[in-house]
Design a protein around this motif. Structure first.
Motif, PDB file in Angstrom:
ATOM      1  N   ALA A  80       0.831  -1.204   0.000  1.00 53.46           N
ATOM      2  CA  ALA A  80       0.000   0.000   0.000  1.00 53.46           C
ATOM      3  C   ALA A  80       0.866   1.256   0.000  1.00 53.46           C
ATOM      4  O   ALA A  80       0.516   2.254  -0.618  1.00 53.46           O
ATOM      5  CB  ALA A  80      -0.941  -0.007   1.201  1.00 53.46           C
ATOM      6  N   CYS A  81       2.002   1.202   0.657  1.00 52.13           N
ATOM      7  CA  CYS A  81       2.911   2.351   0.684  1.00 52.13           C
ATOM      8  C   CYS A  81       3.440   2.693  -0.702  1.00 52.13           C
ATOM      9  O   CYS A  81       3.817   3.835  -0.944  1.00 52.13           O
ATOM     10  CB  CYS A  81       4.099   2.086   1.620  1.00 52.13           C
ATOM     11  SG  CYS A  81       3.787   2.540   3.334  1.00 52.13           S
ATOM     12  N   GLY A  82       3.448   1.724  -1.588  1.00 49.79           N
ATOM     13  CA  GLY A  82       3.927   1.983  -2.936  1.00 49.79           C
ATOM     14  C   GLY A  82       3.125   3.044  -3.661  1.00 49.79           C
ATOM     15  O   GLY A  82       3.598   3.652  -4.602  1.00 49.79           O
ATOM     16  N   SER A  83       1.896   3.302  -3.204  1.00 47.98           N
ATOM     17  CA  SER A  83       1.042   4.276  -3.878  1.00 47.98           C
ATOM     18  C   SER A  83       0.964   5.609  -3.132  1.00 47.98           C
ATOM     19  O   SER A  83       0.183   6.462  -3.496  1.00 47.98           O
ATOM     20  CB  SER A  83      -0.366   3.702  -4.050  1.00 47.98           C
ATOM     21  OG  SER A  83      -0.988   3.554  -2.797  1.00 47.98           O
ATOM     22  N   PHE A  84       1.774   5.791  -2.111  1.00 48.38           N
ATOM     23  CA  PHE A  84       1.684   7.017  -1.309  1.00 48.38           C
ATOM     24  C   PHE A  84       3.062   7.351  -0.757  1.00 48.38           C
ATOM     25  O   PHE A  84       3.783   6.473  -0.286  1.00 48.38           O
ATOM     26  CB  PHE A  84       0.702   6.791  -0.145  1.00 48.38           C
ATOM     27  CG  PHE A  84       0.092   8.053   0.382  1.00 48.38           C
ATOM     28  CD1 PHE A  84      -1.083   8.529  -0.157  1.00 48.38           C
ATOM     29  CD2 PHE A  84       0.681   8.758   1.406  1.00 48.38           C
ATOM     30  CE1 PHE A  84      -1.667   9.686   0.331  1.00 48.38           C
ATOM     31  CE2 PHE A  84       0.110   9.912   1.896  1.00 48.38           C
ATOM     32  CZ  PHE A  84      -1.075  10.385   1.361  1.00 48.38           C
ATOM     33  N   SER A  85       3.433   8.609  -0.806  1.00 46.45           N
ATOM     34  CA  SER A  85       4.734   9.015  -0.272  1.00 46.45           C
ATOM     35  C   SER A  85       4.576  10.356   0.421  1.00 46.45           C
ATOM     36  O   SER A  85       3.915  11.244  -0.121  1.00 46.45           O
ATOM     37  CB  SER A  85       5.732   9.120  -1.425  1.00 46.45           C
ATOM     38  OG  SER A  85       6.992   9.479  -0.939  1.00 46.45           O
ATOM     39  N   PRO A  86       5.123  10.553   1.601  1.00 48.04           N
ATOM     40  CA  PRO A  86       5.882   9.601   2.404  1.00 48.04           C
ATOM     41  C   PRO A  86       4.954   8.555   3.021  1.00 48.04           C
ATOM     42  O   PRO A  86       3.772   8.800   3.203  1.00 48.04           O
ATOM     43  CB  PRO A  86       6.518  10.454   3.486  1.00 48.04           C
ATOM     44  CG  PRO A  86       5.566  11.597   3.667  1.00 48.04           C
ATOM     45  CD  PRO A  86       4.967  11.829   2.294  1.00 48.04           C
ATOM     46  N   CYS A  87       5.515   7.419   3.364  1.00 46.28           N
ATOM     47  CA  CYS A  87       4.718   6.323   3.901  1.00 46.28           C
ATOM     48  C   CYS A  87       5.604   5.351   4.661  1.00 46.28           C
ATOM     49  O   CYS A  87       6.670   4.972   4.167  1.00 46.28           O
ATOM     50  CB  CYS A  87       4.009   5.608   2.750  1.00 46.28           C
ATOM     51  SG  CYS A  87       2.937   4.290   3.274  1.00 46.28           S
ATOM     52  N   VAL A  88       5.141   4.949   5.855  1.00 46.50           N
ATOM     53  CA  VAL A  88       5.893   4.010   6.676  1.00 46.50           C
ATOM     54  C   VAL A  88       4.925   2.981   7.263  1.00 46.50           C
ATOM     55  O   VAL A  88       3.974   3.364   7.961  1.00 46.50           O
ATOM     56  CB  VAL A  88       6.622   4.726   7.838  1.00 46.50           C
ATOM     57  CG1 VAL A  88       7.366   3.756   8.717  1.00 46.50           C
ATOM     58  CG2 VAL A  88       7.530   5.817   7.326  1.00 46.50           C
ATOM     59  N   PRO A  89       5.107   1.668   6.992  1.00 44.64           N
ATOM     60  CA  PRO A  89       4.258   0.664   7.629  1.00 44.64           C
ATOM     61  C   PRO A  89       4.533   0.622   9.138  1.00 44.64           C
ATOM     62  O   PRO A  89       5.684   0.724   9.563  1.00 44.64           O
ATOM     63  CB  PRO A  89       4.695  -0.656   6.973  1.00 44.64           C
ATOM     64  CG  PRO A  89       5.441  -0.264   5.748  1.00 44.64           C
ATOM     65  CD  PRO A  89       6.027   1.073   6.031  1.00 44.64           C
ATOM     66  N   THR A  90       3.479   0.509   9.942  1.00 42.59           N
ATOM     67  CA  THR A  90       3.625   0.428  11.399  1.00 42.59           C
ATOM     68  C   THR A  90       2.675  -0.625  11.941  1.00 42.59           C
ATOM     69  O   THR A  90       1.632  -0.903  11.376  1.00 42.59           O
ATOM     70  CB  THR A  90       3.306   1.775  12.090  1.00 42.59           C
ATOM     71  OG1 THR A  90       1.945   2.102  11.857  1.00 42.59           O
ATOM     72  CG2 THR A  90       4.201   2.882  11.598  1.00 42.59           C
ATOM     73  N   ARG A  91       3.060  -1.199  13.052  1.00 44.44           N
ATOM     74  CA  ARG A  91       2.190  -2.149  13.739  1.00 44.44           C
ATOM     75  C   ARG A  91       1.214  -1.361  14.591  1.00 44.44           C
ATOM     76  O   ARG A  91       1.585  -0.411  15.248  1.00 44.44           O
ATOM     77  CB  ARG A  91       3.036  -3.046  14.636  1.00 44.44           C
ATOM     78  CG  ARG A  91       2.287  -4.299  14.907  1.00 44.44           C
ATOM     79  CD  ARG A  91       2.973  -5.451  15.030  1.00 44.44           C
ATOM     80  NE  ARG A  91       3.213  -6.725  14.768  1.00 44.44           N
ATOM     81  CZ  ARG A  91       2.420  -7.606  14.245  1.00 44.44           C
ATOM     82  NH1 ARG A  91       1.246  -7.289  13.822  1.00 44.44           N
ATOM     83  NH2 ARG A  91       2.801  -8.821  14.110  1.00 44.44           N
ATOM     84  N   SER A  92      -0.085  -1.733  14.540  1.00 46.91           N
ATOM     85  CA  SER A  92      -1.068  -0.986  15.339  1.00 46.91           C
ATOM     86  C   SER A  92      -1.242  -1.577  16.708  1.00 46.91           C
ATOM     87  O   SER A  92      -0.710  -2.574  17.059  1.00 46.91           O
ATOM     88  CB  SER A  92      -2.402  -0.904  14.622  1.00 46.91           C
ATOM     89  OG  SER A  92      -2.801  -2.088  14.036  1.00 46.91           O
TER      90      SER A  92
END
Length: 108
Positions: A96-108
């Motif tokens: 999903a981050c590939g379509s948005f910048s800046p973007c960082v995956p995080t654990r909820s």
């Protein structure tokens, strides 16, 4: 010249068949079904802002890019983080981050 209509009757050239409901084609890369979303423990952070109004604007933009996902706002000191999710896995969040910048995956 005559044309056959859907009901089998015959009419003139200027007659048109009744309108049909047209469904939009499925979107490429459509979001994960809600059942998989609910089970996910991952979100993506799409920004952190000192001004909460800027965070809300970024959240509105993210909502249009990630339909069907929730937008979360979290305070972190003087910043407001903007997160989107949930995602079922780290890999899904990273994609999903590939379509948005800046973007960082995080654990909820």
């Amino acid at each position: 010249h005559t044309t056959a209509l859907f009901d089998g009757s015959v009419g003139g050239e200027d007659e048109k068949p009744p309108p049909r409901a047209i469904r939009p084609a499925p979107r490429q890369g459509a979001s994960t079904p809600p059942s998989a979303q609910a089970a996910g423990g991952w979100r993506i952070q799409v920004g952190a802002f000192g001004d909460p109004a800027n965070a809300r604007r970024a959240g509105a933009q993210a909502a249009t890019r990630f339909p069907g996902r929730r937008i979360f706002y979290e305070r972190a000191g003087n910043l407001t983080k903007v997160l989107v999710g949930p995602f079922a896995s780290s890999a899904e969040a990273t994609r999903a981050c590939g379509s948005f910048s800046p973007c960082v995956p995080t654990r909820s």
